[in-house]
Design a protein around this motif. Structure first.
Motif, short mmCIF file in Angstrom:
data_model
loop_
_atom_site.label_atom_id
_atom_site.label_comp_id
_atom_site.label_asym_id
_atom_site.label_seq_id
_atom_site.Cartn_x
_atom_site.Cartn_y
_atom_site.Cartn_z
N LEU A 181 100.98 -30.96 108.37
CA LEU A 181 100.00 -30.78 109.01
C LEU A 181 99.47 -31.98 110.10
O LEU A 181 99.85 -32.81 109.89
N ASN A 182 98.68 -31.29 111.17
CA ASN A 182 98.29 -32.42 112.38
C ASN A 182 97.17 -33.30 111.82
O ASN A 182 97.12 -34.04 112.11
N ASN A 183 96.23 -32.37 110.85
CA ASN A 183 95.13 -32.94 110.50
C ASN A 183 94.70 -32.24 109.19
O ASN A 183 95.47 -31.07 108.87
N VAL A 184 94.09 -32.94 108.28
CA VAL A 184 93.69 -32.24 106.99
C VAL A 184 92.27 -33.11 106.52
O VAL A 184 91.83 -34.18 106.67
N PHE A 185 91.35 -31.99 105.95
CA PHE A 185 90.12 -32.46 105.44
C PHE A 185 90.35 -33.25 103.98
O PHE A 185 91.02 -32.51 103.27
N LEU A 186 89.63 -34.30 103.81
CA LEU A 186 89.71 -34.78 102.43
C LEU A 186 89.47 -34.05 101.40
O LEU A 186 90.19 -34.17 100.25
N SER A 187 88.63 -33.21 101.38
CA SER A 187 88.17 -32.38 100.42
C SER A 187 89.05 -31.29 99.98
O SER A 187 88.93 -30.49 99.07
N ASP A 188 90.18 -31.15 100.77
CA ASP A 188 91.53 -30.01 100.51
C ASP A 188 92.52 -31.01 99.96
O ASP A 188 93.59 -30.51 99.77
N LEU A 189 92.52 -32.30 99.82
CA LEU A 189 93.50 -33.00 99.00
C LEU A 189 93.43 -33.39 97.74
O LEU A 189 92.34 -33.15 97.17
N GLU A 190 94.50 -33.83 97.11
CA GLU A 190 94.68 -34.07 95.69
C GLU A 190 94.05 -35.54 95.62
O GLU A 190 94.41 -36.34 96.64
N PHE A 191 93.19 -35.81 94.61
CA PHE A 191 92.79 -37.32 94.52
C PHE A 191 93.55 -38.12 93.52
O PHE A 191 93.88 -37.51 92.35
N LEU A 192 93.64 -39.40 93.75
CA LEU A 192 94.41 -40.24 92.81
C LEU A 192 93.33 -40.18 91.84
O LEU A 192 93.78 -40.28 90.57
N ARG A 193 92.23 -41.07 92.16
CA ARG A 193 91.17 -41.24 91.12
C ARG A 193 89.87 -40.74 91.91
O ARG A 193 89.64 -40.84 93.14
N ALA A 194 88.76 -40.34 91.15
CA ALA A 194 87.63 -40.28 91.81
C ALA A 194 86.39 -40.28 90.78
O ALA A 194 86.71 -39.81 89.44
N THR A 195 85.35 -40.49 91.36
CA THR A 195 84.07 -40.41 90.21
C THR A 195 83.46 -39.26 90.44
O THR A 195 83.70 -37.95 90.66
N ARG A 196 82.02 -39.34 90.21
CA ARG A 196 81.28 -37.90 90.58
C ARG A 196 81.09 -37.41 92.18
O ARG A 196 80.10 -37.47 92.68
N VAL A 197 82.32 -37.08 92.65
CA VAL A 197 82.44 -36.68 93.89
C VAL A 197 82.39 -35.25 93.99
O VAL A 197 82.82 -34.35 93.40
#
Length: 397
Positions: A181-197
């Motif tokens: 992809l040329n660009n991607v939104f973070l909300s469409d990616l896999e997270f390594l770690r995350a809290t209450r996002v």
């Protein structure tokens, strides 16, 4: 007649045995550690009651002290390894209980949160008793701080452990095709770690909005009670992205509904491979969104987090509007609908190896294996039952 009754009895026993196997396979057995609420080392109000399991219950709330920090909290030290937490409580108000893990001295991270409903009264017993249970992983020997966004009384906590509920480690690698992809939104990616996002919406399931500017894509997070305790980490190694961009600001709707006269002040941070590349000034509600652009060329891990300022956590709900990665410095292209890069023409001499497959292991393999075993046992029981019935019927003839 005797043989027919025997046949019916055997059939009933077989069905009962199969049902018990299925039920026992689905039930989760826990090692349970019960900790009285008053045995913690935090600050709280004590209530006396013969009905309480330890003779006492405690109350905590969101009240801030003179330094703008929480005034009441439950703090347990040396908590056993835990996969599920439950507690009983009473409160005329609904709210949220947030669990913080001390990862090192002076540094806290959110490890989970539990929403509780109003029970109608303050007495945590009898008809008004409420019980909440949630999967939260706590490592062995941890120090855990528990705070609330409202006010409630609690009698005890149960810290439960079951090996099958332990979270599986992840490398946070992205899905196939993201690299193209040329660009991607973070909300469409896999997270390594995350809290209450929360992705692409707010905690109230409304549009992400900063002073009237609405974003269909982005992240929403609280500033938390401790600096950097609410965050998201994303593995971007080898994806070829060079720029991170986002609009930042305080959420309109959530803060309008929950501010209740409290100040809303927050700071935003962008960290790349452990180094802070961006730190915002203090931001408040009704302030215009700010554009953040950070170079992430050759980066491995991108981390976004927020922090409360010295007026306490209040209702510091933060928005990362249109948060995205791109392979260009052109902001319009970074925020555009993602499209693949132009794929190179395949090399005609390249051959695939017949029968070769990727070595992939899924986190659910253990569960699938145990499920197969259960059904194999059931199938064996059915076969045995069929043989027994056949023998009995044949003898009857």
């Amino acid at each position: 007649m005797y043989r027919r009754n025997l046949l019916i009895l055997i059939a009933i026993l077989i069905v009962s045995l199969a049902a018990s196997i299925i039920i026992s396979a689905e039930e989760t057995e826990y090692e349970v550690t019960k900790l009285e609420a008053e045995d913690n080392v935090g600050r709280f109000a004590v209530g006396e009651s013969d009905e309480a399991s330890g003779g006492k219950y405690i109350g905590i709330d969101y009240t801030l002290d003179t330094e703008g920090f929480y005034n009441y909290a439950i703090i347990y030290e040396n908590v056993p390894e835990t996969t599920t937490v439950s507690f009983n409580y009473a409160s005329p108000h609904g709210g949220e209980v947030i669990f913080y893990l001390e990862v090192e001295e002076g540094k806290q991270e959110v490890i989970g949160a539990m929403i509780y409903d109003a029970t109608g009264g303050w007495d945590p017993f009898g008809d008004t008793l409420g019980i909440v249970e949630e999967q939260i992983y706590i490592p062995e020997g941890s120090k855990v701080t528990i705070v609330t966004t409202s006010t409630f009384n609690v009698d005890y906590f149960e810290f439960k452990f079951n090996e099958s509920e332990k979270p599986k480690p992840t490398d946070g690698k992205q899905k196939e095709g993201v690299k193209d992809l040329n660009n991607v939104f973070l909300s469409d990616l896999e997270f390594l770690r995350a809290t209450r996002v929360v992705l692409d919406t707010t905690y109230m399931f409304t549009d992400l909005s900063i002073n009237g500017e609405v974003y269909s894509k982005g992240l929403c997070m609280s500033a938390g009670h401790f600096p950097g305790s609410e965050f998201v980490e994303i593995n971007i190694e080898g994806l070829g992205f060079t720029t991170f961009a986002s609009y930042i600001g305080v959420d309109d709707v959530t803060n309008t509904n929950y501010s209740a006269g409290m100040d809303t002040t927050v700071k935003f941070y962008v960290e790349v491979d452990g180094v802070v590349k961006y730190e915002s000034d203090v931001m408040t509600i009704a302030e215009d969104p700010r554009l953040v652009v950070v170079d992430v060329t050759d980066a491995k891990v991108l981390k976004l987090y927020t922090s409360p300022v010295d007026d306490g956590v209040g209702t510091d709900i933060c928005v990362w509007g249109n948060a995205a990665l791109g392979k260009t410095s052109n902001i319009e292209e970074i925020f555009a609908t993602p499209v693949p890069t132009e794929s190179p023409t395949p090399n005609p001499t390249t051959e695939s190896t017949p029968g070769k497959t990727d070595d992939k292991t899924g986190s659910g393999n253990d569960e699938e294996t145990s499920g197969y075993i259960v059904w194999i046992i059931i199938a064996a029981i059915v076969v045995i039952a069929a043989v027994v019935i056949f023998v009995i019927v044949k003898k009857k003839k």
